[in-house]
Design an enzyme around this catalytic site. Sequence first.
Site, mmCIF file in Angstrom:
data_model
loop_
_atom_site.group_PDB
_atom_site.id
_atom_site.type_symbol
_atom_site.label_atom_id
_atom_site.label_comp_id
_atom_site.label_asym_id
_atom_site.label_seq_id
_atom_site.Cartn_x
_atom_site.Cartn_y
_atom_site.Cartn_z
ATOM 1 N N THR A 43 0.854 -1.223 -0.017
ATOM 2 C CA THR A 43 0.060 0.141 -0.009
ATOM 3 C C THR A 43 0.921 1.297 -0.145
ATOM 4 O O THR A 43 0.770 1.942 -0.921
ATOM 5 C CB THR A 43 -0.720 0.009 1.228
ATOM 6 O OG1 THR A 43 -1.188 -1.015 1.707
ATOM 7 C CG2 THR A 43 -2.036 1.042 1.146
ATOM 8 N N HIS A 87 -8.094 0.111 3.065
ATOM 9 C CA HIS A 87 -8.128 -1.499 3.210
ATOM 10 C C HIS A 87 -9.587 -1.921 3.063
ATOM 11 O O HIS A 87 -9.745 -3.152 3.542
ATOM 12 C CB HIS A 87 -7.326 -1.942 4.452
ATOM 13 C CG HIS A 87 -5.811 -1.498 4.494
ATOM 14 N ND1 HIS A 87 -4.890 -1.764 3.661
ATOM 15 C CD2 HIS A 87 -5.207 -1.236 5.677
ATOM 16 C CE1 HIS A 87 -3.871 -1.437 3.981
ATOM 17 N NE2 HIS A 87 -3.906 -0.807 5.233
ATOM 18 N N ARG A 109 -0.438 -8.920 -3.669
ATOM 19 C CA ARG A 109 0.777 -9.601 -3.380
ATOM 20 C C ARG A 109 0.623 -10.997 -2.969
ATOM 21 O O ARG A 109 -0.562 -11.269 -2.413
ATOM 22 C CB ARG A 109 1.351 -8.923 -2.311
ATOM 23 C CG ARG A 109 2.647 -9.274 -1.841
ATOM 24 C CD ARG A 109 3.259 -8.530 -0.626
ATOM 25 N NE ARG A 109 4.768 -8.737 -0.485
ATOM 26 C CZ ARG A 109 5.328 -8.560 0.469
ATOM 27 N NH1 ARG A 109 4.878 -7.702 1.421
ATOM 28 N NH2 ARG A 109 6.747 -8.713 0.637
ATOM 29 N N TYR A 177 2.099 -6.652 -6.889
ATOM 30 C CA TYR A 177 3.428 -6.496 -6.399
ATOM 31 C C TYR A 177 4.822 -7.140 -6.865
ATOM 32 O O TYR A 177 5.726 -6.405 -7.044
ATOM 33 C CB TYR A 177 3.423 -6.773 -4.827
ATOM 34 C CG TYR A 177 4.462 -6.630 -3.818
ATOM 35 C CD1 TYR A 177 4.558 -5.587 -3.090
ATOM 36 C CD2 TYR A 177 5.555 -7.422 -3.946
ATOM 37 C CE1 TYR A 177 5.423 -5.625 -2.124
ATOM 38 C CE2 TYR A 177 6.826 -7.196 -3.005
ATOM 39 C CZ TYR A 177 6.699 -6.149 -2.184
ATOM 40 O OH TYR A 177 7.764 -6.065 -1.336
ATOM 41 N N PHE A 213 13.234 -0.014 -3.046
ATOM 42 C CA PHE A 213 13.185 -0.552 -1.627
ATOM 43 C C PHE A 213 14.194 0.086 -0.585
ATOM 44 O O PHE A 213 14.047 0.808 0.517
ATOM 45 C CB PHE A 213 13.204 -1.889 -1.301
ATOM 46 C CG PHE A 213 12.814 -2.362 0.257
ATOM 47 C CD1 PHE A 213 11.752 -2.231 0.851
ATOM 48 C CD2 PHE A 213 13.851 -2.842 1.000
ATOM 49 C CE1 PHE A 213 11.594 -2.551 2.312
ATOM 50 C CE2 PHE A 213 13.729 -2.900 2.324
ATOM 51 C CZ PHE A 213 12.527 -2.863 3.033
ATOM 52 N N MET A 216 13.694 4.018 -0.354
ATOM 53 C CA MET A 216 12.705 4.336 0.098
ATOM 54 C C MET A 216 12.653 3.930 1.554
ATOM 55 O O MET A 216 12.159 4.813 2.501
ATOM 56 C CB MET A 216 11.322 3.697 -0.327
ATOM 57 C CG MET A 216 10.165 4.030 0.082
ATOM 58 S SD MET A 216 8.668 3.394 -1.258
ATOM 59 C CE MET A 216 7.475 3.510 -0.208
ATOM 60 N N LYS A 243 11.527 -5.897 4.753
ATOM 61 C CA LYS A 243 12.393 -6.639 3.818
ATOM 62 C C LYS A 243 12.219 -6.151 2.293
ATOM 63 O O LYS A 243 13.181 -6.194 1.609
ATOM 64 C CB LYS A 243 12.661 -7.917 3.895
ATOM 65 C CG LYS A 243 13.274 -8.548 5.018
ATOM 66 C CD LYS A 243 13.234 -10.169 4.945
ATOM 67 C CE LYS A 243 14.102 -10.887 5.652
ATOM 68 N NZ LYS A 243 14.167 -12.379 5.367
ATOM 69 N N GLY A 244 10.969 -5.903 2.026
ATOM 70 C CA GLY A 244 10.562 -5.693 0.804
ATOM 71 C C GLY A 244 11.001 -6.619 -0.329
ATOM 72 O O GLY A 244 11.267 -6.201 -1.514
#
Length: 277
Positions: A43, A87, A109, A177, A213, A216, A243-244
């Site tokens: 999100t 959500h 995802r 994702y 990742f 950011m 962790k992304g």
Amino acid sequence: VEYDGTRFPAIIFGNIANQLRELNGMTFKESDVFVVAYPKSGTHWCYEIVAMLRNNSSELTKQSPPLIDRLPVEKLRQVSDGVRVSHLLPRHMPRDSIERRCKIIHIYRNPKDVAVSYFNFLKKTKEGELIKDMKFDVFFQMFITDQLHRGSWIDYVKEWTDFKEENVEYPLLNICYENMKKDLRGHVKIIADFLEVKPSEELMDKIAHKCEFQTMSAFKHNNIPDSMCRITEVRDKHIMYRKGEVGDWKNWLTVAQSEALDERIQARNLPLEIHYS
Ligand code: A3P
């Protein structure tokens, strides 16, 4: 709490019936945009891209995205760039936003990674107090039997994909994702086209770089919004950015757990490409 066929986290959301009523009293602009997702599906990631594209900027935000499920409507009215996140299921979206056909981007995802991300996230929050000492296998069982406080992952993606099938012309974009991870720059362009904005190639390059990742999460760890401090005791880093990665579930799920979830998904016939690699 159970409400209208799904579950909501009472501790942080207060009276959800009231909130949904208030949302239904709000009016929106045709140009407003919503990023919707089951929690832990990316999100925040998608929100930052949309906000940058809308603001013609490559600056990451220092605030939490305006979550319509929870924020008071006075705050939601003040959102100047018109980008909000949710959500909520389609039937709980503010009525006026749907009637005005505000654009919606749904990011989904691999649910196995969602479960792992959710488990790790909740343990660090005040709302996760009850699961503090819970083992992952108990949590996972709750996840696949729809007992978590945000309702069922399968219902969530099914209801959003059904919504699009039933409203073919509705401006709703499904983003995966794992695909965005594979080709972030390409997705910045896909999202820009959907939003009907025309950023320069250079700006899209910058946005993609800022939304990697590492970039950011480093920025977010150093800029923790106050709202985040209210939901967690952890103040030294931003718990939304762990962790992304794609496929961390393989370090957590047994073969039997993985198959149990596969079976449930197959039984519901989701019209989505789900990446298990
Ligand atoms: P992990 O816990 O697997 O790291 P949400 O914003 O819906 O709560 O989703 C949070 C998940 O998205 C976290 O997953 C988080 O690390 C991941 N995420 C956030 N920003 C990301 C980015 N720029 N690239 C990839 N994943 C990101």
